[in-house]
Design an enzyme around this catalytic site. Structure first.
Site, PDB file in Angstrom:
ATOM      1  N   HIS A 228       4.886   0.251  -0.510  1.00 37.87           N
ATOM      2  CA  HIS A 228       5.721  -0.640   0.299  1.00 37.87           C
ATOM      3  C   HIS A 228       4.828  -1.765   0.816  1.00 37.87           C
ATOM      4  O   HIS A 228       3.604  -1.666   0.758  1.00 37.87           O
ATOM      5  CB  HIS A 228       6.382   0.124   1.463  1.00 37.87           C
ATOM      6  CG  HIS A 228       5.387   0.709   2.413  1.00 37.87           C
ATOM      7  ND1 HIS A 228       4.771   1.925   2.202  1.00 37.87           N
ATOM      8  CD2 HIS A 228       4.865   0.225   3.570  1.00 37.87           C
ATOM      9  CE1 HIS A 228       3.932   2.169   3.193  1.00 37.87           C
ATOM     10  NE2 HIS A 228       3.964   1.162   4.045  1.00 37.87           N
TER      11      HIS A 228
ATOM     12  N   HIS B 234       3.723  -5.132   3.616  1.00 37.46           N
ATOM     13  CA  HIS B 234       3.687  -5.622   4.997  1.00 37.46           C
ATOM     14  C   HIS B 234       3.225  -7.077   5.001  1.00 37.46           C
ATOM     15  O   HIS B 234       2.441  -7.495   4.142  1.00 37.46           O
ATOM     16  CB  HIS B 234       2.683  -4.834   5.849  1.00 37.46           C
ATOM     17  CG  HIS B 234       3.034  -3.403   6.043  1.00 37.46           C
ATOM     18  ND1 HIS B 234       4.087  -2.991   6.820  1.00 37.46           N
ATOM     19  CD2 HIS B 234       2.466  -2.271   5.554  1.00 37.46           C
ATOM     20  CE1 HIS B 234       4.147  -1.669   6.820  1.00 37.46           C
ATOM     21  NE2 HIS B 234       3.176  -1.206   6.049  1.00 37.46           N
TER      22      HIS B 234
ATOM     23  N   ASP C  70      -5.336 -10.671   0.744  1.00 37.03           N
ATOM     24  CA  ASP C  70      -4.035 -11.349   0.641  1.00 37.03           C
ATOM     25  C   ASP C  70      -3.440 -11.222  -0.763  1.00 37.03           C
ATOM     26  O   ASP C  70      -4.110 -11.444  -1.765  1.00 37.03           O
ATOM     27  CB  ASP C  70      -4.198 -12.834   1.002  1.00 37.03           C
ATOM     28  CG  ASP C  70      -2.856 -13.528   1.169  1.00 37.03           C
ATOM     29  OD1 ASP C  70      -1.882 -12.866   1.609  1.00 37.03           O
ATOM     30  OD2 ASP C  70      -2.777 -14.729   0.858  1.00 37.03           O
ATOM     31  N   HIS C  71      -2.152 -10.822  -0.782  1.00 41.14           N
ATOM     32  CA  HIS C  71      -1.421 -10.622  -2.039  1.00 41.14           C
ATOM     33  C   HIS C  71      -2.081  -9.566  -2.925  1.00 41.14           C
ATOM     34  O   HIS C  71      -2.114  -9.693  -4.152  1.00 41.14           O
ATOM     35  CB  HIS C  71      -1.216 -11.943  -2.792  1.00 41.14           C
ATOM     36  CG  HIS C  71      -0.130 -12.778  -2.175  1.00 41.14           C
ATOM     37  ND1 HIS C  71      -0.302 -13.461  -0.993  1.00 41.14           N
ATOM     38  CD2 HIS C  71       1.156 -12.998  -2.537  1.00 41.14           C
ATOM     39  CE1 HIS C  71       0.822 -14.083  -0.668  1.00 41.14           C
ATOM     40  NE2 HIS C  71       1.735 -13.802  -1.583  1.00 41.14           N
TER      41      HIS C  71
ATOM     42  N   HIS D  35       0.831  -1.197   0.000  1.00 41.32           N
ATOM     43  CA  HIS D  35       0.000   0.000   0.000  1.00 41.32           C
ATOM     44  C   HIS D  35       0.868   1.251   0.000  1.00 41.32           C
ATOM     45  O   HIS D  35       2.097   1.179   0.128  1.00 41.32           O
ATOM     46  CB  HIS D  35      -0.957   0.005   1.213  1.00 41.32           C
ATOM     47  CG  HIS D  35      -0.289   0.293   2.522  1.00 41.32           C
ATOM     48  ND1 HIS D  35      -0.919   0.974   3.546  1.00 41.32           N
ATOM     49  CD2 HIS D  35       0.955   0.013   2.988  1.00 41.32           C
ATOM     50  CE1 HIS D  35      -0.104   1.076   4.575  1.00 41.32           C
ATOM     51  NE2 HIS D  35       1.037   0.498   4.265  1.00 41.32           N
TER      52      HIS D  35
ATOM     53  N   CYS E 105       6.335   6.369   4.207  1.00 41.16           N
ATOM     54  CA  CYS E 105       5.139   5.572   3.876  1.00 41.16           C
ATOM     55  C   CYS E 105       4.335   6.195   2.736  1.00 41.16           C
ATOM     56  O   CYS E 105       3.370   5.597   2.265  1.00 41.16           O
ATOM     57  CB  CYS E 105       4.261   5.393   5.107  1.00 41.16           C
ATOM     58  SG  CYS E 105       5.129   4.589   6.451  1.00 41.16           S
TER      59      CYS E 105
ATOM     60  N   GLU F 166       0.356  -4.464  11.880  1.00 40.38           N
ATOM     61  CA  GLU F 166       0.930  -4.062  10.584  1.00 40.38           C
ATOM     62  C   GLU F 166       2.397  -4.464  10.521  1.00 40.38           C
ATOM     63  O   GLU F 166       2.907  -4.880   9.481  1.00 40.38           O
ATOM     64  CB  GLU F 166       0.797  -2.549  10.398  1.00 40.38           C
ATOM     65  CG  GLU F 166       1.260  -2.078   9.033  1.00 40.38           C
ATOM     66  CD  GLU F 166       1.297  -0.582   8.914  1.00 40.38           C
ATOM     67  OE1 GLU F 166       1.859   0.070   9.832  1.00 40.38           O
ATOM     68  OE2 GLU F 166       0.788  -0.045   7.929  1.00 40.38           O
TER      69      GLU F 166
HETATM   70  N1  LIG Z   1      -1.539   5.552  13.079  1.00 35.57           N
HETATM   71  C1  LIG Z   1      -0.824   4.989  12.072  1.00 35.57           C
HETATM   72  N2  LIG Z   1       0.436   5.380  11.850  1.00 35.57           N
HETATM   73  C2  LIG Z   1       1.144   4.802  10.848  1.00 35.57           C
HETATM   74  C3  LIG Z   1       0.575   3.798  10.045  1.00 35.57           C
HETATM   75  C4  LIG Z   1      -0.774   3.425  10.299  1.00 35.57           C
HETATM   76  O1  LIG Z   1      -1.348   2.566   9.620  1.00 35.57           O
HETATM   77  N3  LIG Z   1      -1.432   4.030  11.309  1.00 35.57           N
HETATM   78  N4  LIG Z   1       1.307   3.217   9.068  1.00 35.57           N
HETATM   79  C5  LIG Z   1       2.556   3.556   8.812  1.00 35.57           C
HETATM   80  C6  LIG Z   1       3.268   2.918   7.655  1.00 35.57           C
HETATM   81  O2  LIG Z   1       2.385   2.149   6.873  1.00 35.57           O
HETATM   82  C7  LIG Z   1       4.581   2.206   7.871  1.00 35.57           C
HETATM   83  O3  LIG Z   1       4.687   1.158   6.959  1.00 35.57           O
HETATM   84  C8  LIG Z   1       4.936   1.724   9.218  1.00 35.57           C
HETATM   85  O4  LIG Z   1       6.151   1.016   9.045  1.00 35.57           O
HETATM   86  P1  LIG Z   1       7.471   1.280   9.846  1.00 35.57           P
HETATM   87  O5  LIG Z   1       7.548   2.650  10.392  1.00 35.57           O
HETATM   88  O6  LIG Z   1       8.569   0.800   8.983  1.00 35.57           O
HETATM   89  O7  LIG Z   1       7.213   0.233  10.979  1.00 35.57           O
HETATM   90  P2  LIG Z   1       7.909   0.045  12.347  1.00 35.57           P
HETATM   91  O8  LIG Z   1       7.498   1.161  13.261  1.00 35.57           O
HETATM   92  O9  LIG Z   1       7.570  -1.308  12.840  1.00 35.57           O
HETATM   93  O10 LIG Z   1       9.413   0.096  11.941  1.00 35.57           O
HETATM   94  P3  LIG Z   1      10.724   0.559  12.678  1.00 35.57           P
HETATM   95  O11 LIG Z   1      11.607  -0.615  12.570  1.00 35.57           O
HETATM   96  O12 LIG Z   1      10.389   0.922  14.093  1.00 35.57           O
HETATM   97  O13 LIG Z   1      11.189   1.734  11.887  1.00 35.57           O
HETATM   98  C9  LIG Z   1       3.225   4.620   9.584  1.00 35.57           C
HETATM   99  N5  LIG Z   1       2.411   5.180  10.604  1.00 35.57           N
HETATM  100 ZN   LIG Z   2       2.659   0.622   5.540  1.00 33.02          ZN
END
Ligand SMILES: Nc1nc2c(c(=O)[nH]1)N=C([C@H](O)[C@H](O)COP(=O)(O)OP(=O)(O)OP(=O)(O)O)CN2
Ligand SMILES: [Zn+2]
Length: 145
Positions: free
Chosen positions: A44, A46, A84-85, A19, A38, A130
Site C-alpha cells: 500500500h 503513503h 521518493d516514488h 511498502h 498493512c 506517515e
Molecule cells: N508503530 C507503528 N504502527 C503502524 C505503522 C508504523 O509505521 N508504525 N504503520 C502502519 C501502516 O503502515 C498503515 O499504513 C497505517 O495506515 P492507516 O492505519 O490507514 O493510517 P491512519 O491511522 O492514518 O488511518 P485511519 O484513517 O485512522 O484508519 C500501521 N501501524
Molecule cells: Zn503503511
C-alpha cells in the site's frame, strides 16, 4: 565568557512511496495478526512528510545556525533521491531485512543524513508523518537492550 543563542531550524520535504509491513522474524499468521491490513501482500502507499530539525548556535558572522540551502541539499540526497516514488522494501537495500515501519524509516533517514550533512553534529530530530494522523520522531537516541 561569551554566549550564543541556540536556534532550531526545520525544513520539510514530502515523498511518495509504497511498502508492506512484514517481519521476517514472524510467521505469516503472526504477521497478519500484528500488521493487519498493512500486511497486504501487494503493499500500500503513503504520501510521507518529513521534518528535519538542526539545533545549534546562531553564528554571529552569518546570523544562521546553518544555511537552509545546505539542509535542502542534504535532504535531497539522503531522502528524496533514495525514497521518493520507490517501493521501500524492494528498492531500498536497507529495508531488505528491516521492517519498513515509520520508526525504521525515521532511523534510516537519520543515519543517511549523518552521512550527507556538512555538520552532522547539528542534527536534532527527524520527524516522519506517515499519514495525517500517524507521526513518528527519532532523535538518534538508543537504549541498550
Ligand atoms: N508503530 C507503528 N504502527 C503502524 C505503522 C508504523 O509505521 N508504525 N504503520 C502502519 C501502516 O503502515 C498503515 O499504513 C497505517 O495506515 P492507516 O492505519 O490507514 O493510517 P491512519 O491511522 O492514518 O488511518 P485511519 O484513517 O485512522 O484508519 C500501521 N501501524
Ligand atoms: Zn503503511
Amino acid at each position: 565568557m561569551s554566549s550564543k543563542p541556540v536556534g532550531y531550524i526545520t525544513r520539510i520535504e514530502k515523498f511518495s512511496a509504497c511498502h508492506r509491513l512484514h517481519s521476517p522474524f514472524l510467521s505469516n499468521e503472526e504477521n497478519v495478526i500484528v500488521y493487519g491490513k498493512c500486511n497486504n501482500e501487494n503493499g500500500h502507499g503513503h504520501n510521507y512528510t518529513v521534518e528535519v530539525t538542526l539545533r545549534g548556535p546562531v553564528e554571529e558572522d552569518t546570523g544562521m545556525v546553518e544555511n537552509i540551502t545546505e539542509l535542502k541539499r542534504a535532504m535531497q540526497i539522503a531522502i528524496m533521491d533514495v525514497l521518493d516514488h520507490k517501493n521501500l522494501d524492494k528498492d531500498v537495500p536497507y529495508f531488505k531485512n528491516v521492517v519498513s515501519t515509520t520508526e525504521n524509516v525515521s532511523v534510516f533517514i537519520w543515519n543517511n543524513l549523518t552521512l550527507h550533512l556538512e555538520k552532522p553534529s547539528l542534527l536534532y530530530e527527524v520527524k516522519v508523518h506517515e499519514t495525517d494522523k500517524n507521526i513518528i520522531a527519532y532523535r538518534g537516541e538508543v537504549i541498550e537492550a
